[in-house]
Design an enzyme around this catalytic site. Structure first.
Site, PDB file in Angstrom:
ATOM      1  CG  LEU A   1      -1.979  -1.068   1.336  1.00 22.52           C
ATOM      2  CD1 LEU A   1      -2.702  -0.981   2.675  1.00 22.52           C
ATOM      3  CD2 LEU A   1      -2.973  -0.963   0.185  1.00 22.52           C
ATOM      4  CG  ASP A   2      -0.230   4.929  -2.043  1.00 21.28           C
ATOM      5  OD1 ASP A   2      -0.624   5.474  -0.991  1.00 21.28           O
ATOM      6  OD2 ASP A   2      -0.912   4.917  -3.086  1.00 21.28           O
ATOM      7  CE1 TYR A   3       5.019   8.112   4.837  1.00 21.90           C
ATOM      8  CE2 TYR A   3       3.814   9.986   3.954  1.00 21.90           C
ATOM      9  CZ  TYR A   3       4.607   9.424   4.934  1.00 21.90           C
ATOM     10  OH  TYR A   3       4.999  10.185   6.019  1.00 21.90           O
TER      11      TYR A   3
END
Length: 287
Positions: A151-153
């Protein structure tokens, strides 16, 4: 989702909050118990092909591990290993700087669910020094946590970790088309033609993409929520798909990965580990 699909796997246990914001439930690392004193001699330990054990430990695919062994990069009990070697409990395997000790036969892999908050990366190192999800998880002795997908930041929600490389590959590899479901918040509502574009296919820089499902979940004021489902996990794919139709995502949360739902009582920053029964059920579902 269609009612004909199998009901997603929902872990029944709720986590307990520890002082550091982590679940207090842990599983003993002891690989086995002492004997019971039976009159019969113990059965011979079960052994497995070396490349399979290395793949299960998360070092890479079976094919990659075969290549590593063939190149002399693996030792077994102090000797350079060869293709076809087998190992079992008590054997010492070294691959580069990694040490792998095979578990006793029948032991299931460990599986951890984590509710990722925004503001954490799914990486063990970061030049910018940002917080990592791996800092939250319990430390392992002879194996490592493998993140099943990323999952991205700025995205929150369900992350699944395991100690089994084969299970991770079974859930992540594109050929298995494992479903990922997200809750998406945008400003305003999608026009019918936009919904049609997102569900029939749009062109991204790394190839075409489409949502298998896109469901209106309502909202208040200018904020509107949708549930989307797709069967792949390219980098920032959900956000890029909405951007391609001129819509900005203001919040994104993964709520399901394959047969696993984000447990409703698992708060952000908490983790919980599946017990042996739950893990075996998961293995059966993805077999």
């Amino acid at each position: 989702m269609s009612s004909a699909k199998a009901r997603p796997f929902r872990p029944p246990r709720s986590p307990r909050q520890s002082p550091r914001g982590r679940s207090a439930a842990k599983r003993d690392d002891d690989p086995g118990r002492k004997g019971t004193g039976a009159a019969f001699p113990p059965a011979a330990p079960v052994t497995h092909k070396l490349h399979k054990l290395l793949a299960q430990a998360g070092l890479g695919s079976r094919r990659e591990m075969e290549a590593l062994i063939a190149g002399g990069g693996v030792t077994l009990n102090g000797k350079v290993a060869t293709i076809g070697d087998r190992a079992g409990p008590g054997d010492l395997i070294r691959a580069g700087r990694r040490t792998v000790r095979p578990a006793h036969g029948g032991r299931v892999p460990r599986v951890m669910l984590y509710h990722k908050p925004e503001g954490e990366i799914v990486s063990r190192s970061d030049p910018e020094g940002r917080a990592s999800v791996f800092d939250r998880l319990p430390q392992l002795r002879s194996s490592r946590w493998i993140a099943i997908g990323r999952l991205d930041y700025n995205t929150s929600g369900l992350l699944v970790f395991t100690t089994d490389g084969e299970l991770a590959n079974r859930l992540m590899h594109p050929r298995f088309e494992v479903e990922r479901e997200y809750a998406v918040r945008i400003m305003g509502r999608l026009a019918p033609e936009t919904v049609s574009r997102l569900t029939t296919g749009i062109a991204l820089e790394d190839g075409p993409a489409r949502f298998e499902e896109l469901l209106d979940q309502g909202g208040e004021g200018s904020n509107h929520w949708y549930r989307v489902m797709l069967k792949e996990g390219r980098n920032r794919e959900v956000r890029r798909m909405f951007e391609a139709v001129g819509v900005t995502v203001s919040r994104l949360m993964r709520v399901r990965f394959g047969p696993i739902d984000l447990p409703p009582r698992l708060r952000r920053g908490q983790w919980m580990e599946l017990d042996e029964t739950q893990t075996r059920r998961l293995l059966d579902l993805v077999a």
